[in-house]
Design an enzyme around this catalytic site. Structure first.
Site, PDB file in Angstrom:
ATOM      1  N   ALA A 113     -24.873  35.696  -1.277  1.00  0.00           N
ATOM      2  CA  ALA A 113     -24.676  34.673  -2.422  1.00  0.00           C
ATOM      3  C   ALA A 113     -23.635  35.341  -3.391  1.00  0.00           C
ATOM      4  CB  ALA A 113     -26.049  34.216  -3.020  1.00  0.00           C
ATOM      5  N   TYR A 124     -31.827  27.096  -4.844  1.00  0.00           N
ATOM      6  CA  TYR A 124     -30.746  27.004  -6.023  1.00  0.00           C
ATOM      7  C   TYR A 124     -30.219  25.644  -6.289  1.00  0.00           C
ATOM      8  CZ  TYR A 124     -31.753  32.045  -4.860  1.00  0.00           C
ATOM      9  OH  TYR A 124     -32.471  33.165  -4.935  1.00  0.00           O
ATOM     10  N   GLY A 155     -30.980  38.828   9.198  1.00  0.00           N
ATOM     11  CA  GLY A 155     -31.074  39.263   7.975  1.00  0.00           C
ATOM     12  C   GLY A 155     -31.329  40.827   8.262  1.00  0.00           C
ATOM     13  N   ARG A 156     -32.891  40.737   8.076  1.00  0.00           N
ATOM     14  CA  ARG A 156     -33.505  42.132   7.887  1.00  0.00           C
ATOM     15  C   ARG A 156     -33.336  43.027   9.256  1.00  0.00           C
ATOM     16  NH1 ARG A 156     -38.926  39.334   5.947  1.00  0.00           N
ATOM     17  NH2 ARG A 156     -37.973  37.749   7.381  1.00  0.00           N
ATOM     18  N   CYS A 207     -28.468  39.194  -0.674  1.00  0.00           N
ATOM     19  CA  CYS A 207     -27.885  40.015  -2.021  1.00  0.00           C
ATOM     20  C   CYS A 207     -28.514  41.163  -2.153  1.00  0.00           C
ATOM     21  CB  CYS A 207     -29.010  39.163  -3.059  1.00  0.00           C
ATOM     22  SG  CYS A 207     -28.531  37.366  -3.457  1.00  0.00           S
ATOM     23  N   PRO A 247     -26.595  36.067   5.022  1.00  0.00           N
ATOM     24  CA  PRO A 247     -26.153  36.739   3.658  1.00  0.00           C
ATOM     25  C   PRO A 247     -27.435  37.229   3.052  1.00  0.00           C
ATOM     26  CG  PRO A 247     -26.496  34.003   3.573  1.00  0.00           C
ATOM     27  CD  PRO A 247     -26.584  34.684   5.191  1.00  0.00           C
TER      28      PRO A 247
HETATM   29  C1  FNR Z   1     -32.007  37.282   1.764  1.00  0.00           C
HETATM   30  N1  FNR Z   1     -31.626  36.098   2.083  1.00  0.00           N
HETATM   31  C2  FNR Z   1     -30.544  35.312   1.599  1.00  0.00           C
HETATM   32  N2  FNR Z   1     -30.394  34.395   1.851  1.00  0.00           N
HETATM   33  C3  FNR Z   1     -29.043  33.401   1.404  1.00  0.00           C
HETATM   34  O1  FNR Z   1     -29.044  32.359   1.899  1.00  0.00           O
HETATM   35  N3  FNR Z   1     -28.415  34.192   0.610  1.00  0.00           N
HETATM   36  C4  FNR Z   1     -28.620  35.335   0.112  1.00  0.00           C
HETATM   37  O2  FNR Z   1     -28.046  35.936  -0.783  1.00  0.00           O
HETATM   38  C5  FNR Z   1     -29.810  36.055   0.356  1.00  0.00           C
HETATM   39  N4  FNR Z   1     -30.350  37.261  -0.172  1.00  0.00           N
HETATM   40  C6  FNR Z   1     -31.136  38.049   0.795  1.00  0.00           C
HETATM   41  C7  FNR Z   1     -31.434  39.167   0.569  1.00  0.00           C
HETATM   42  C8  FNR Z   1     -32.479  39.975   1.369  1.00  0.00           C
HETATM   43  C9  FNR Z   1     -32.581  41.608   1.064  1.00  0.00           C
HETATM   44  C10 FNR Z   1     -33.145  39.415   2.421  1.00  0.00           C
HETATM   45  C11 FNR Z   1     -34.080  40.264   3.154  1.00  0.00           C
HETATM   46  C12 FNR Z   1     -32.993  38.091   2.582  1.00  0.00           C
HETATM   47  C13 FNR Z   1     -32.287  35.589   3.251  1.00  0.00           C
HETATM   48  C14 FNR Z   1     -31.713  35.929   4.542  1.00  0.00           C
HETATM   49  O3  FNR Z   1     -30.424  35.533   4.743  1.00  0.00           O
HETATM   50  C15 FNR Z   1     -32.402  35.279   5.738  1.00  0.00           C
HETATM   51  O4  FNR Z   1     -32.431  33.885   5.846  1.00  0.00           O
HETATM   52  C16 FNR Z   1     -33.981  35.707   5.760  1.00  0.00           C
HETATM   53  O5  FNR Z   1     -34.138  37.192   5.525  1.00  0.00           O
HETATM   54  C17 FNR Z   1     -34.703  35.404   6.953  1.00  0.00           C
HETATM   55  O6  FNR Z   1     -33.946  35.870   8.060  1.00  0.00           O
HETATM   56  P1  FNR Z   1     -34.541  37.332   8.739  1.00  0.00           P
HETATM   57  O7  FNR Z   1     -34.343  38.416   7.775  1.00  0.00           O
HETATM   58  O8  FNR Z   1     -35.797  37.073   9.276  1.00  0.00           O
HETATM   59  O9  FNR Z   1     -33.726  37.722   9.908  1.00  0.00           O
END
Ligand code: FNR
Length: 354
Positions: free
Chosen positions: A57, A181, A322-323, A25, A23
């Site tokens: 989220a 949260y 994610g990224r 945001c 997920p």
């Molecule tokens: C996130 N992450 C995140 N996690 C979550 O539980 N709910 C969310 O809404 C968000 N929002 C969010 C926005 C953006 C732009 C990023 C980059 C990250 C965290 C994400 O889900 C993930 O756990 C982390 O980014 C680590 O994974 P990666 O990006 O290293 O693959």
């Protein structure tokens, strides 16, 4: 035979592979209603072969939003907008999931899109925040401690949000109990100093999460998978830790959770976490082994070979990224080619993969 591209079925919900979208945001909604940005953002990952696309989220109430631009699912208009997005995901072969969230003391903050930090002033559309105790996150406004009635309302809001999400077609509901949260704020002794049945002992601090999980499980009905995202540890002295998460994961599973999604941190600003490829995998593996629950691992799992190895070695049942999906929305198509698995391409794109 690739383990990453081996389907996973949970309560009859069939994920075509185990490379999933975490997920993320977007801070891009008005009045909590997802729009064209969210549709294209999420659908591109489904075209790109993801087994599961987890929507960001999504607030269960207006006060639960992290920022004024967060999406929500506290009313019908929002749910109808989500239904169009769900159709787009499912017609592209992905399972649609939604992360239900209340930000608690980390609500009403400035959008990262505008470079802001800290709480939004009332004059700029901010709102009073709630939490287990009146303890502020460093640099944010002080929250109001929830009353027992207020806690009951939180559970009701999760139930109503779950019903709307299922009606919109989501097949996976993830309860957000991570990243500092509201539900995580109840778990951690650093943010929960209550003296009633929701604070103090471990059993009391997990009580709200267990109630929410049971209630979401019941509201979701059959044929829907329920996940819980934990921060395995606060990475701070005196905080929630991996031992606690193992115990809580067992309780969440007993309450009806099907999978635990293992992240970390977010509760306090002075946490000590040094990210590196797969940095949260050890926690996921421990929870998987000791709590006997399905787990997903997340955190800089950017390479197909690493994702494959983690699943093949039984360290996690699925991978959330994610990224890497933001860098390459067709991550799973690329991963399948690299790993020699059948590429989950949309028929419209087949000529590119022939
Ligand atoms: C996130 N992450 C995140 N996690 C979550 O539980 N709910 C969310 O809404 C968000 N929002 C969010 C926005 C953006 C732009 C990023 C980059 C990250 C965290 C994400 O889900 C993930 O756990 C982390 O980014 C680590 O994974 P990666 O990006 O290293 O693959």
């Amino acid at each position: 035979m690739s383990s990453l591209f081996h389907p996973l079925s949970i309560r009859g919900v069939e994920m075509r592979n185990r490379l999933w979208v975490s997920p993320m945001c977007q801070y891009s909604a008005v009045d909590g209603i997802p729009n064209g940005w969210h549709l294209v953002h999420l659908a591109q990952f489904a075209s790109g072969g993801a087994g599961l696309v987890m929507a960001e989220a999504t607030a269960i109430s207006p006060e639960g939003r992290i920022t004024p631009g967060d999406v929500g699912i506290w009313n019908i208009e929002q749910a109808e907008a989500w239904a169009d997005i769900v159709d787009a995901l499912r017609s592209r072969g992905a399972v649609a999931g939604i992360q239900l969230s209340h930000a608690g003391r980390k609500a009403s903050t400035k959008s990262p899109l505008t470079g802001g930090r800290g709480s939004v002033e009332a004059a700029d559309g901010g709102w009073p925040t709630v939490a287990p105790s009146a303890i502020a996150y460093e640099g944010f406004a002080e929250p109001v401690a929830l009353s027992l009635d207020g806690i009951d309302e939180i559970v009701d809001d999760f139930v109503d949000a779950t019903r709307r999400a299922v009606a919109a077609g989501f097949q996976v509901i993830e309860i957000h109990a991570a990243h500092g949260y509201l539900l995580h704020q109840f778990l951690s002794p650093l943010s929960n100093r209550r003296s009633d049945e929701y604070g103090g002992s471990f059993e009391n601090r997990v009580r709200l999460l267990v109630r929410v999980t049971e209630a979401v499980r019941a509201a979701a009905g059959p044929g829907i998978a329920v996940f819980v995202r934990f921060s395995a540890s606060d990475a701070a002295d005196g905080g929630w830790d991996v031992d606690d998460t193992v115990r809580a994961a067992r309780l969440a599973a007993d309450a009806g959770a099907d999978l635990v999604d293992v992240s970390s941190g977010g509760l306090v600003a002075h946490q000590h976490i040094v990210p590196s490829p797969g940095y949260q995998v050890d926690d996921a593996e421990r929870i998987r082994t000791e709590a006997h629950v399905l787990t997903s691992a997340v955190g800089m799992i950017d390479e197909p070979e690493l994702a494959e190895r983690l699943v093949a070695e039984g360290r996690a049942d699925a991978i959330m990224s994610g990224r890497e999906w933001l860098r390459d929305p067709h991550y799973a198509l690329r991963a399948a080619r690299v790993l020699g698995a059948p590429v989950p391409t949309p028929a419209q794109y087949a000529r590119a993969f022939a």
